[in-house]
Design a protein around this motif. Sequence first.
Motif, PDB file in Angstrom:
ATOM      1  N   LYS A  35       0.819  -1.224   0.000  1.00  0.00           N
ATOM      2  CA  LYS A  35       0.000   0.000   0.000  1.00  0.00           C
ATOM      3  C   LYS A  35       0.853   1.275   0.000  1.00  0.00           C
ATOM      4  N   CYS A  36       2.136   1.146   0.254  1.00  0.00           N
ATOM      5  CA  CYS A  36       2.999   2.343   0.308  1.00  0.00           C
ATOM      6  C   CYS A  36       3.019   3.047  -1.041  1.00  0.00           C
ATOM      7  N   PHE A  37       2.723   4.345  -1.037  1.00  0.00           N
ATOM      8  CA  PHE A  37       2.795   5.117  -2.286  1.00  0.00           C
ATOM      9  C   PHE A  37       3.935   6.137  -2.245  1.00  0.00           C
ATOM     10  N   GLN A  38       4.899   5.908  -1.372  1.00  0.00           N
ATOM     11  CA  GLN A  38       6.146   6.676  -1.347  1.00  0.00           C
ATOM     12  C   GLN A  38       5.951   8.169  -1.063  1.00  0.00           C
ATOM     13  N   CYS A  39       5.084   8.482  -0.121  1.00  0.00           N
ATOM     14  CA  CYS A  39       4.862   9.901   0.203  1.00  0.00           C
ATOM     15  C   CYS A  39       6.023  10.486   0.999  1.00  0.00           C
ATOM     16  N   GLY A  40       6.741   9.624   1.738  1.00  0.00           N
ATOM     17  CA  GLY A  40       7.905  10.090   2.496  1.00  0.00           C
ATOM     18  C   GLY A  40       7.597  10.553   3.910  1.00  0.00           C
ATOM     19  N   THR A  41       6.335  10.422   4.337  1.00  0.00           N
ATOM     20  CA  THR A  41       5.985  10.851   5.703  1.00  0.00           C
ATOM     21  C   THR A  41       6.813  10.096   6.744  1.00  0.00           C
ATOM     22  N   CYS A  42       7.002   8.805   6.516  1.00  0.00           N
ATOM     23  CA  CYS A  42       7.755   7.998   7.498  1.00  0.00           C
ATOM     24  C   CYS A  42       9.169   8.544   7.662  1.00  0.00           C
ATOM     25  N   THR A  43       9.805   8.892   6.557  1.00  0.00           N
ATOM     26  CA  THR A  43      11.174   9.411   6.640  1.00  0.00           C
ATOM     27  C   THR A  43      11.196  10.790   7.293  1.00  0.00           C
ATOM     28  N   ARG A  90       2.203   7.392  11.752  1.00  0.00           N
ATOM     29  CA  ARG A  90       1.950   8.521  10.842  1.00  0.00           C
ATOM     30  C   ARG A  90       1.650   8.107   9.402  1.00  0.00           C
ATOM     31  N   CYS A  91       1.916   6.879   9.042  1.00  0.00           N
ATOM     32  CA  CYS A  91       1.746   6.491   7.632  1.00  0.00           C
ATOM     33  C   CYS A  91       0.293   6.644   7.192  1.00  0.00           C
ATOM     34  N   PRO A  92       0.024   7.451   6.152  1.00  0.00           N
ATOM     35  CA  PRO A  92      -1.366   7.650   5.718  1.00  0.00           C
ATOM     36  C   PRO A  92      -1.972   6.412   5.069  1.00  0.00           C
ATOM     37  N   GLU A  96       2.645  -0.696   8.223  1.00  0.00           N
ATOM     38  CA  GLU A  96       3.312  -0.860   9.516  1.00  0.00           C
ATOM     39  C   GLU A  96       4.827  -0.863   9.288  1.00  0.00           C
ATOM     40  N   VAL A  97       5.326   0.340   9.037  1.00  0.00           N
ATOM     41  CA  VAL A  97       6.732   0.477   8.619  1.00  0.00           C
ATOM     42  C   VAL A  97       7.687  -0.186   9.612  1.00  0.00           C
ATOM     43  N   ALA A  98       7.492   0.119  10.894  1.00  0.00           N
ATOM     44  CA  ALA A  98       8.410  -0.437  11.908  1.00  0.00           C
ATOM     45  C   ALA A  98       8.353  -1.963  11.910  1.00  0.00           C
TER      46      ALA A  98
HETATM   47  S1  SF4 Z   1       4.531   7.025   5.187  1.00  0.00           S
HETATM   48 FE1  SF4 Z   1       6.206   5.807   4.358  1.00  0.00          FE
HETATM   49  S2  SF4 Z   1       5.388   3.737   4.227  1.00  0.00           S
HETATM   50 FE2  SF4 Z   1       3.633   5.100   4.469  1.00  0.00          FE
HETATM   51  S3  SF4 Z   1       2.978   5.509   2.367  1.00  0.00           S
HETATM   52 FE3  SF4 Z   1       4.357   7.175   2.965  1.00  0.00          FE
HETATM   53  S4  SF4 Z   1       6.389   6.489   2.240  1.00  0.00           S
HETATM   54 FE4  SF4 Z   1       5.029   4.695   2.269  1.00  0.00          FE
END
Ligand code: SF4
Length: 180
Positions: A35-43, A90-92, A96-98
Amino acid sequence: MAETAPAKEPIRASEIDPKFKYELTKMHGGEKLLKCFQCGTCTSDCPIARFSDTYRPRQIIRMAQLGLKNRVLNSDTLWLCAACFTCTDRCPQGVEVASVIRVLRNLAAENGCVPQVFKEQACCILESGYAYKIPELRVKKRETQGLPPLPKGNSESVRKTLKGVKFFETAEKKGEPSGQ
Ligand code: SF4
Ligand code: SF4
């Protein structure tokens, strides 16, 4: 620990394992990887990424999605995650990144891809019950300050736990992940 971020090297088609992402989605915590669309919120919210030039959880997720199994499992940056779960919160997309990172670490460990520094730390815990060797000087200084002796670690209990998770077998392993 030296940080290595091999993802900047050109990607060769031969290193892509198309089944890898599906394997990960079957593991507990990895279900929403796709489902990750690479928004970058996690980073942008990651406290480790803030102080590192190379640690990028978004990049780890992308490598996993692309099937870059060897790269991601051999990357030292995988081991920098502090498991604070900010990214997961925070991932929209609800990724579950972690947990994906935990799954990747477990796979890396099964394949013997554990940075030496962590192996040494585990050995230290086994020997003393402490994550690092406490210098004799400091122990003596405690005495002169009238502080009580440091409690003894229960290394037998630690040994049992490590045996249960097959630590000794994986610690001996070396080399690149198989299955490609
Ligand atoms: S927050 Fe990270 S894992 Fe979630 S969609 Fe954005 S880039 Fe992907
Ligand atoms: S769990 Fe790991 S990747 Fe996620 S925000 Fe915390 S340190 Fe960063």
